[in-house]
Design a protein around this motif. Structure first.
Motif, PDB file in Angstrom:
ATOM      1  N   SER A   1      12.080  18.721 -14.126  1.00  0.00           N
ATOM      2  CA  SER A   1      12.626  18.343 -15.432  1.00  0.00           C
ATOM      3  C   SER A   1      13.979  17.657 -15.298  1.00  0.00           C
ATOM      4  N   GLU A   2      14.643  17.854 -14.165  1.00  0.00           N
ATOM      5  CA  GLU A   2      15.950  17.211 -13.972  1.00  0.00           C
ATOM      6  C   GLU A   2      15.847  15.926 -13.161  1.00  0.00           C
ATOM      7  N   SER A   3      14.632  15.594 -12.788  1.00  0.00           N
ATOM      8  CA  SER A   3      14.479  14.391 -11.960  1.00  0.00           C
ATOM      9  C   SER A   3      14.418  13.158 -12.844  1.00  0.00           C
ATOM     10  N   SER A   4      14.637  12.021 -12.237  1.00  0.00           N
ATOM     11  CA  SER A   4      14.507  10.769 -12.971  1.00  0.00           C
ATOM     12  C   SER A   4      13.640   9.836 -12.126  1.00  0.00           C
ATOM     13  N   PRO A   5      13.186   8.744 -12.719  1.00  0.00           N
ATOM     14  CA  PRO A   5      12.357   7.823 -11.926  1.00  0.00           C
ATOM     15  C   PRO A   5      13.072   7.335 -10.665  1.00  0.00           C
ATOM     16  N   ASP A   6      14.406   7.407 -10.661  1.00  0.00           N
ATOM     17  CA  ASP A   6      15.156   6.968  -9.479  1.00  0.00           C
ATOM     18  C   ASP A   6      14.936   7.883  -8.282  1.00  0.00           C
ATOM     19  N   ASP A   7      14.414   9.078  -8.536  1.00  0.00           N
ATOM     20  CA  ASP A   7      14.201  10.021  -7.429  1.00  0.00           C
ATOM     21  C   ASP A   7      12.872   9.796  -6.709  1.00  0.00           C
ATOM     22  N   ARG A   8      12.091   8.838  -7.185  1.00  0.00           N
ATOM     23  CA  ARG A   8      10.819   8.589  -6.505  1.00  0.00           C
ATOM     24  C   ARG A   8      11.083   8.068  -5.095  1.00  0.00           C
ATOM     25  N   GLN A   9      10.181   8.362  -4.207  1.00  0.00           N
ATOM     26  CA  GLN A   9      10.339   7.899  -2.831  1.00  0.00           C
ATOM     27  C   GLN A   9       8.990   7.465  -2.264  1.00  0.00           C
TER      28      GLN A   9
ATOM     29  N   TYR B   1       9.515   9.117 -23.710  1.00  0.00           N
ATOM     30  CA  TYR B   1       9.951   9.471 -25.078  1.00  0.00           C
ATOM     31  C   TYR B   1      11.062  10.518 -25.037  1.00  0.00           C
ATOM     32  N   ARG B   2      10.969  11.378 -24.024  1.00  0.00           N
ATOM     33  CA  ARG B   2      11.999  12.396 -23.826  1.00  0.00           C
ATOM     34  C   ARG B   2      13.331  11.724 -23.486  1.00  0.00           C
ATOM     35  N   ARG B   3      13.253  10.722 -22.646  1.00  0.00           N
ATOM     36  CA  ARG B   3      14.499  10.016 -22.276  1.00  0.00           C
ATOM     37  C   ARG B   3      15.110   9.319 -23.483  1.00  0.00           C
ATOM     38  N   MET B   4      14.254   8.762 -24.341  1.00  0.00           N
ATOM     39  CA  MET B   4      14.788   8.146 -25.559  1.00  0.00           C
ATOM     40  C   MET B   4      15.500   9.197 -26.398  1.00  0.00           C
ATOM     41  N   HIS B   5      14.872  10.353 -26.523  1.00  0.00           N
ATOM     42  CA  HIS B   5      15.409  11.418 -27.372  1.00  0.00           C
ATOM     43  C   HIS B   5      16.709  11.985 -26.801  1.00  0.00           C
TER      44      HIS B   5
ATOM     45  N   VAL C   1      11.008  19.224  -6.937  1.00  0.00           N
ATOM     46  CA  VAL C   1      10.895  17.950  -6.233  1.00  0.00           C
ATOM     47  C   VAL C   1      12.187  17.636  -5.491  1.00  0.00           C
ATOM     48  N   GLU C   2      12.065  16.653  -4.648  1.00  0.00           N
ATOM     49  CA  GLU C   2      13.227  16.242  -3.864  1.00  0.00           C
ATOM     50  C   GLU C   2      13.890  15.078  -4.592  1.00  0.00           C
ATOM     51  N   ASN C   3      15.205  15.177  -4.830  1.00  0.00           N
ATOM     52  CA  ASN C   3      15.864  14.039  -5.472  1.00  0.00           C
ATOM     53  C   ASN C   3      16.301  13.032  -4.413  1.00  0.00           C
ATOM     54  N   LYS C   4      16.944  11.974  -4.867  1.00  0.00           N
ATOM     55  CA  LYS C   4      17.233  10.907  -3.908  1.00  0.00           C
ATOM     56  C   LYS C   4      18.269  11.302  -2.871  1.00  0.00           C
ATOM     57  N   GLU C   5      19.027  12.359  -3.165  1.00  0.00           N
ATOM     58  CA  GLU C   5      19.957  12.871  -2.152  1.00  0.00           C
ATOM     59  C   GLU C   5      19.273  13.835  -1.191  1.00  0.00           C
TER      60      GLU C   5
ATOM     61  N   GLY D   1       0.796  -1.229   0.000  1.00  0.00           N
ATOM     62  CA  GLY D   1       0.000   0.000   0.000  1.00  0.00           C
ATOM     63  C   GLY D   1       0.822   1.269   0.000  1.00  0.00           C
ATOM     64  N   ASP D   2       2.160   1.143   0.021  1.00  0.00           N
ATOM     65  CA  ASP D   2       2.991   2.340   0.015  1.00  0.00           C
ATOM     66  C   ASP D   2       2.979   2.999  -1.362  1.00  0.00           C
ATOM     67  N   PHE D   3       2.673   4.287  -1.372  1.00  0.00           N
ATOM     68  CA  PHE D   3       2.794   5.049  -2.613  1.00  0.00           C
ATOM     69  C   PHE D   3       4.276   5.264  -2.898  1.00  0.00           C
ATOM     70  N   PHE D   4       4.623   5.292  -4.169  1.00  0.00           N
ATOM     71  CA  PHE D   4       6.007   5.513  -4.564  1.00  0.00           C
ATOM     72  C   PHE D   4       5.994   6.609  -5.625  1.00  0.00           C
ATOM     73  N   VAL D   5       6.538   7.754  -5.290  1.00  0.00           N
ATOM     74  CA  VAL D   5       6.211   8.943  -6.063  1.00  0.00           C
ATOM     75  C   VAL D   5       7.316   9.997  -5.924  1.00  0.00           C
ATOM     76  N   LEU D   6       7.354  10.913  -6.873  1.00  0.00           N
ATOM     77  CA  LEU D   6       8.232  12.075  -6.743  1.00  0.00           C
ATOM     78  C   LEU D   6       7.632  13.002  -5.699  1.00  0.00           C
ATOM     79  N   LYS D   7       8.443  13.398  -4.728  1.00  0.00           N
ATOM     80  CA  LYS D   7       7.921  14.226  -3.653  1.00  0.00           C
ATOM     81  C   LYS D   7       8.076  15.705  -4.021  1.00  0.00           C
ATOM     82  N   THR D   8       6.951  16.394  -4.051  1.00  0.00           N
ATOM     83  CA  THR D   8       6.988  17.814  -4.395  1.00  0.00           C
ATOM     84  C   THR D   8       7.282  18.633  -3.146  1.00  0.00           C
TER      85      THR D   8
END
Lengths: 981, 540
Positions: A812-820, B97-101, A801-805, A783-790
């Protein structure tokens, strides 16, 4: 006690004054402590066959010989025993026992007195059921059983309530409790709510283990109303109500004037010249009615119960609704002086709906549609537009046909042979047959044709199931010198067959046929029609035994075992054993407690039990292949289907096993005025069936069904009832249920692969966001949400958003790895508070329910509280500043839309008035009432209804999403009438 | 007590009898009755069943190539021809798609994993059938067995080639029965394996062109071998230009194929009739679903233009900078890209006008209008199309053979010979201006006309670094014009060094650009098989 003593002394004196050996007749009356007559009390003379019952006015008559012992008993009262010494009249005053101590509890394959129970079982009787327009058996006990979470996330009259007991206990297996209706597996809708006498819930493993492999999610035992009178009785009851529904809450979308105001401000919306409130257009305030007629008749040897329940519920979305007819007959017959009892029950139910296009997706269209658009174009046809996933919701409703019919016949019979006192040999046979028939079509004015040139579509879908059950049980009960022993042995055989057929065609010359002439569609000739068929069979066999022993209801022990086999498992793992043991000690019955009069019961319980979960689909352990068009190819100049393995083979598939420990306390204090139970459980599921990811290569498919995980749940449950005022004209009974649950995924690994899966993702946002909403990780709870924290919005209106550090970065500079991890969708605590009052002829009840310690992803805000997309309508709040800025960000799944969802709901309020008996001649009882459902919610949650999150199906591992596409919840007002003739 | 026993006994006996009555089975017989699957023990295949058994090996390619987020996207969206910008109706899809680009994909990116899964699916199915033939569970006459195994090995080599090209360092599994965790092989080892396999099976493969359509015959295998040699410098750091010439010459001299006089015919819904196709992945509206390129590229409105029986999704389009490179007399510009006004199939009314300009890939709030960008029209959409096209994917075609040979010649200093081949290919594209068809060796040695650089929202190209410095850039342009939208651009621009060094549209060279020439080993597979190391340049 004083009164009994006096009575006893009186009788004792009489016994010395008479000396006759001939048959004497005795007349008398059975009364309660207030002097009111007790109807239907059982009177028997020890050592004689046969028994009699007290009449409606409490009177009785019987014959005896001097020195005989008379036994008088009645449910709800302490048994009474007296040596008859020659008297001819006798008034028996029975002391009421505490209901909690004396009530009969239905356990697997039998009953026990509440005082004897050693495991965690909740029992709710009909007088405590939720009153009013109740959807199904689940709603009857909503908030009344600690640990049973019942929710109604959909306002669709055809949808059942959702039910969960003690957390999530399986990944691929069923999460739904096993529902047994009069000994035969069924569901919450098998019988009408009005037809139910009691609902008992086997909560812990030691109680449920007798049901073996289907019992991990708990067992709900539904007992229907039966004619239990032992003498001539003819009663007719009528219950009827009518109700009105309104939308619980509407989303506040922008209207035409908002559009025009924004256009004037330069926002590029399209003004299409009209003015339509789409939500109002697709909804209504529907009225529904429900009629139930129950007949009881017969005599002491043969009696019957019959009931007819008809209901026609309309839904709040146009065209939706359900019409239902349930008929039940139950016939009992005694032969050979009560040595052979037979029972035959027939339940027939049918449900029908003609929903048109009122689907959850239609609801989305009503929300996003431009409020300046029109319903009809100049030609009087539906005004359609050419955007992606953007259809006129009224066109969808009126140009789609979605008809479904459900029919079920349940026939079961039992023979109970009692050759000796205390011995019962019983055979139960049952056959349940049901079929679903669907017909779907779209007309020439549906977008399928107006946009996609399909020229009408039509489909039929039919499903049929036959479930055969045979159960043989032998039960022997013996009581001697305070010892009571109860032995049960049995065998069960279940054989279920399921079949399905589906066909779809399009390109019709006319839309007049709807789905009634599929062959007229030309797509069939073009190879574009669809057709499927399927059949499966499952068998389940079980041997079971149970021993229950108690000494003066002071020391109790119960042990059971079930050995069960299923055809769905591999050759070497078909069978599993599911043992259980539980013990109880009622401290209040100890001598040293005799002087502690405020304590009537203080029973400590402890239990351990093993239950199993069956694999959710047939064939999973088979080594087999299929011809598959999707795996086909162009070979030697023609297209052929491909022949492929159906799965990575795993003939070693075996049972999921849940081990559960439960400790509890049943208490009753202050002259049985305050009573209840406390329970703590901890359960661990091993060998979780999981679609385990396997390396590919070398495996053909990247996953396979394996026994590969472990999950635990623990929690605390409390039920406290207070008979605050129980005598006099004003009565108040109040009950509180509290439950907590803590879930943890311990492991996802498999010896064979020597790897551990660290997590899996679940939930899905849908277009255009397309990302999982939840993550289930080892060591964490489902049930844990896994999401970018605003954490903010920059001056350009983009999310920060908050990155993983832990640093703040632009999204725009975040990646899916920054989800928490951010919140959890399953409540930590569930609460129910039920109150019933009566004063003279007026009764009043209200129920409050609440859930606390959870979050909900508000999808309505996620999609519609962002002004970026001018093609779709948005909430009025979309232009409100967020962190001081107006959003210009693309739609993204971020923590901003996950809200605390604690709520307290005034769920049901009922006010009733009962007329005096025979106020109208021939009418024994007459009550009128008014009630309301889902009336008020106290919550900080900004969505439509914090309870509208589904916990089933796709949402099992993504709980806590109030989905944008759904059937909205409603508020219901009901007036009703109960009449007994 | 005896009475009790007796009663229990008799009741049980009665029950057992009934049990048999109810189920026609003993009380504990739990054998599963199987209705909707074919049990292994019930299926005794013969030669007659061979087509059904072989088909799934090829089905993987169909599911992959033009399917959802398939190979087409992997090769095109990471390159400089095609983008999927955010649209009014969506297409953000969490930035995939942005990541692909922008080459910012991570180890959980789906598109490369999709290729991995489908390639290994094909490989494992081929392994299974080879085992069945070798073990005799699929009994075949000796000659048929030999050619079937050769074909399966060639198809398997094709799947390994996709892995060699995209993931590089991958495990090699050839034994279906061996389910131990496989070891990772280096790109060199994978290269050697594929080349050796192909060399071994080529003498055993069928030379039949029409009966083997869509399957691996000797020509498909040779074309594949030529393709691998062409990229050998990328794969193993060694040039194999001579081998390219040898293999392509074999195909040319066979006379089995020729250029299709009509460029459009190579991609039409009846392109299986084109004389140019050496190896195609066949699709069919009814039988062979998977070609959904039109659904992804067309605006929802375009359904009116083609009288479609489905509503397209409106996503990808051409990079404007690439469109600018075309000679306006090049017929391929119009045969490959839908552009300008589009008219209603029935009424002839204007439906939508596709403009060249696209403001940006999105992610910064930029939304490309529904009509922004030229759409992929190469695989001609027939009137009344459903969501599945009939058009086959020509993976290897004769023009490619000529161009491979031309490139090998060009790179070995024989640019004038190369120019003859390039001109031959260009001819049909300049039917009205035939003088433009001819190129010279000197032309091919020039740089590229592609105006590489970052594109701002207003369409201006900033931070230009152009294409003039690209060695044989003009030849790369020729590949672009001829093969646009054929799911191969990534490979070509890696070979020419553009992928690693140039900016285009909203793409800048990645900080670790060289590492991006290989996709990561999918994270999920590394979780399942700890023997797999990540490719260089991908953290973790």
């Amino acid at each position: 006690m004083k009164r009994i003593m006096i009575l006893f002394l009186l009788l004792w004196n009489v016994s010395f004054s008479t000396h006759a050996q001939q048959k004497l007749s005795l007349r008398g009356k059975v009364i309660d402590s207030t002097g009111d007559p007790i109807t239907g009390a059982t009177l028997s003379v020890e050592g004689q066959d046969g028994q009699t019952s007290s009449r409606a006015d409490g009177t009785f008559s019987l014959e005896y010989q001097k020195g005989d012992v008379l036994l008088v008993s009645s449910i709800g009262y302490l048994p009474f025993r007296v040596v008859l010494a020659g008297q001819t009249t006798l008034d028996v005053q029975l002391q009421s026992s505490s209901e909690a101590l004396d009530e009969v509890v239905v356990v697997g394959y039998g009953t026990q007195r509440r005082g004897e129970v050693t495991s965690s079982i909740a029992s709710v009787k009909s007088e405590d059921f939720t009153k009013g327009a109740v959807k199904d058996a689940g709603q009857l006990v909503q908030g009344k059983v600690a640990g049973l979470r019942i929710s109604t996330p959909s306002g669709d009259p055809g949808e059942s309530s959702q039910i969960n007991l003690r957390g999530l206990n399986s990944i691929n297996g069923s999460q739904n409790p096993l529902v047994i209706v009069d000994g035969v597996p069924g569901d919450l809708n098998t019988v009408a709510p009005e037809d139910i006498e009691s609902i008992d819930v086997l909560k812990d493993g030691s109680a449920a283990a007798i049901y073996g492999t289907r019992a991990t999610a708990g067992v709900i035992l539904v007992t229907t109303r039966r004619n239990t009178a032992t003498e001539n009785r003819t009663t007719i009851e009528y219950n009827g109500y009518a109700s009105l529904q309104t939308l619980f809450r509407k989303p506040e979308m922008m209207d035409a004037s908002d559009y025009r105001r924004l256009i004037a401000e330069g926002v590029p919306y399209d003004d299409l010249g009209g003015e339509t409130n789409w939500i109002d257009e697709v909804t209504r305030n529907p009225s529904s009615h429900n009629h139930n007629l129950t007949l009881f008749g017969g005599n002491s040897r043969t009696n019957f119960t019959g009931s007819i329940n008809y209901r026609d519920w309309q839904g709040v979305l146009l065209k939706s609704g359900q019409e239902r007819l349930n008929i039940r007959t139950n016939l009992n017959h005694d032969m050979f002086d009560g040595k052979l009892k037979t029972n035959v029950q027939l339940i027939s139910r049918s449900a029908k709906s003609n929903n048109g296009g009122s689907t959850p997706y239609m609801w989305r269209q009503a929300i996003i549609r431009n409020p300046t658009d029109r319903i009809y174009n100049d030609e009087g046809k539906w005004q359609e537009r050419d955007a992606y996933f953007y259809d006129n919701p009224l066109g969808m409703i009126h140009e789609s046909i979605n008809d479904s019919q459900f029919r079920e016949t349940r026939l079961n019979g039992s023979v109970d042979y009692r050759p000796l006192e205390g011995l019962s040999l019983k055979m139960l046979l049952s056959r349940v047959q049901n079929n679903n028939l669907f017909g779907g079509a779209t007309t020439f004015d549906h977008v399928n044709t107006t946009k996609n040139n399909l020229n009408g579509t039509a489909s039929r879908d039919t499903r049929s199931a036959v479930e055969n059950l045979m159960e043989l049980t032998a039960n022997y009960t013996k009581t001697f010198e305070g010892h009571k022993i109860d032995v049960l042995g049995g065998y069960s055989w279940q054989d279920d067959t399921y079949e399905q057929f589906y066909a779809y065609n399009f390109d019709f010359p006319t839309d007049n046929y709807t789905y009634n002439k599929l062959e007229a569609g030309m797509a069939l000739q073009r190879g574009l029609a669809e057709m499927t068929s399927y059949k499966e069979n499952r068998k389940l066999a079980g041997f079971f035994a149970r021993v229950a022993y108690n000494y003066q209801e002071k020391y109790m022990v119960m042990a059971s075992i079930r050995r069960e086999g299923s055809s769905t498992f591999g050759e070497n793992n078909k069978w599993g054993s599911f043992p259980a043991i539980s013990v109880g000690w009622d401290i209040a019955k100890e001598d040293f407690m005799a002087n502690v009069t405020p304590i009537n019961q203080l029973k400590l319980r402890a239990g351990f039990g093993v239950t199993g979960t069956i694999v959710s689909a047939a064939y999973m352990s088979q080594t087999s292949y299929n011809f598959d068009r999707g795996q086909g190819g162009y070979v030697n100049g023609r297209w052929v289907p491909g022949f492929v393995p159906t799965r990575n083979f795993n003939p070693d598939l075996r049972w999921e096993r849940k081990h559960e420990y439960n400790v509890g306390l049943d208490f009753s204090i202050l002259d049985n005025r305050v009573y209840g139970s406390l329970d703590y459980y901890t359960r661990r599921v091993k060998d979780l069936l999981y679609q385990f990811n396997v390396p590919s290569p070398p495996y053909l498919y990247p996953s396979m069904m394996l026994n590969s995980g472990e999950m635990s749940n623990s929690g605390f449950e409390a039920l406290i009832n207070v008979d605050a005022f129980r005598q006099g004209e004003f009565k108040w009974k109040t009950g509180l249920t509290v439950s907590t649950n803590k879930n943890k995924l311990i492991n996802l690994s498999n010896d064979q692969f020597n790897v551990t899966v660290p997590f899996f993702e679940a939930g899905y946002t849908g277009e255009p966001i397309q990302i999982a909403t939840h993550r289930v990780e080892l060591g964490r709870a489902v049930g844990d949400f896994f999401v970018l924290k605003t954490v903010g919005v920059d001056e350009n209106g983009k999310w920060l958003v908050e990155n993983k550090e832990g640093e703040t970065i632009p999204i725009s500079e975040s990646s899916p790895d920054d989800r928490q991890y951010y919140g959890n969708g399953i409540p930590d605590v569930n609460l129910g508070w039920n109150n019933s009052f009566s004063y003279k002829n007026v009764d009043f009840s209200f129920n409050l329910r609440g859930s606390f310690g959870h979050q909900i992803l508000n999808m309505t805000r996620l999609y519609y509280e962002n002004p970026i997309n001018k093609a779709y309508n948005v909430l009025k709040t979309a232009y409100d500043p967020v962190y001081g800025q107006t959003l210009t960000n693309d739609l993204v799944y971020v923590s901003h839309y996950i809200e605390d969802a604690d709520f307290l709901k005034l769920d049901n309020v009922t006010l009733g008035y009962t007329f005096k008996p025979n106020a109208i001649k021939g009418i024994q009882n007459l009550r009128v009432y008014a009630s309301g459902f889902n009336l008020m919610t106290i919550t900080g949650y900004k969505g439509l209804d914090p309870e509208a999150a589904s916990y089933e199906g796709d949402f099992t591992f993504a709980p806590g999403i109030e989905h944008r596409d759904r059937y909205p919840t409603t508020r219901t007002f009901t007036v009703g009438l109960n009449v007994t003739f | 007590m005896k009475r009790i026993y007796k009663s229990i006994y008799s009741t049980m006996l009665m029950g057992v009898g009934l049990c048999g009555f109810v189920s026609f089975n003993a009380c504990t017989n739990l054998d599963e009755e199987v209705f909707s699957e074919v049990l292994e023990k019930d299926f005794a295949p013969t030669e007659r069943d061979l087509p059904f058994i072989v088909a799934p090996v090829y089905a993987s390619f169909r599911n992959l190539m033009f399917g959802w987020q398939g190979y087409f996207d992997l090769q095109e969206e990471s390159a400089d021809h095609i983008i999927t910008p955010v649209r009014p109706n969506g297409w953000d899809d969490a930035g995939t798609y942005r990541r692909m680009h922008q080459h910012t994909w991570n180890t959980i990116q789906w598109q490369p994993y999709n290729t991995w899964q489908q390639a290994y699916s094909s490989i494992t199915k081929a392994n299974m059938i080879i085992m069945q033939i070798e073990e005799g569970t699929l009994p075949l006459p000796e000659d048929i067995a030999a050619s079937a195994i050769a074909e399966l090995r060639a198809a398997r080599a094709l799947a390994y080639y996709l892995l060699l090209d995209n993931h590089g360092n991958v495990p090699i599994v050839t034994d279906y029965r061996d389910v131990d965790l496989p070891d990772q092989k280096t790109r060199q080892e994978v290269y050697d394996f594929v080349v050796d396999e192909l060399k071994e099976v080529i003498p055993l493969l069928s030379e039949d062109v029409s009966a083997m359509y869509g399957r691996m015959n000797v020509w498909a295998a040779k074309a594949l071998l030529a393709k691998i040699y062409l990229n050998a410098d990328v794969y193993i750091g060694q040039q194999r230009w001579g081998e390219v010439i040898t293999e392509t010459n074999d195909i040319i001299q066979s006379g089995a194929f020729r250029l299709d006089p009509e460029y459009k015919n190579i991609f039409s819904h009846t392109n299986d009739e084109s004389p140019e196709i050496i190896f195609a992945v066949p699709y069919d509206e009814v039988y062979g679903h998977g070609n959904q390129l039109h659904m992804k590229t067309l605006s929802p409105l375009s359904r009116l233009v083609y009288n479609m029986a489905a509503g397209p999704w409106g996503g990808n389009c051409a990079v404007p900078q690439f469109i600018d490179t075309y000679d306006e007399d090049d017929q391929r510009l119009y045969d490959s890209w839908l552009q300008g006004p589009q008219y209603h199939a029935v009424t002839g009314e204007l439906v939508i006008t596709y403009g060249k300009e696209v403001p940006g890939i999105g992610g910064d709030g930029t939304i490309a209008a529904d009509n922004a960008g030229y759409r992929l029209g190469k695989y001609a959409i027939k009137n009344g199309a459903t969501n599945n096209l009939d058009n086959d994917y020509p993976m290897f075609r004769y023009a490619d053979i000529l161009m491979m040979k031309a490139e090998a010649l060009l790179r070995t200093g024989r640019s004038n010979e190369a120019a003859l081949l390039v001109s031959e290919v260009r001819e049909r594209a300049f039917k009205l201006t035939p003088e433009k068809a001819t190129v010279t060796g000197a032309d091919l040695e020039k740089g590229s006309t592609y105006n590489y650089g970052w594109q701002d929202k207003d369409g201006t190209v900033a931070g230009q670094n152009g294409g003039a410095d690209i060695e044989f850039g003009r030849f790369l342009d020729e590949l672009g014009w001829e093969f646009a939208g054929e799911a191969r651009r990534r490979q070509d621009i890696i070979r020419f060094g553009v992928f690693q060094t140039k900016s285009w549209f909203n793409h800048r060279p990645h900080a670790r650009a060289q590492s991006r020439t290989l996709f990561p080993i999918p994270n999920d597979e590394r979780n399942k098989n700890p023997k797999l190391d990540q490719n260089p340049g991908y953290d973790d």
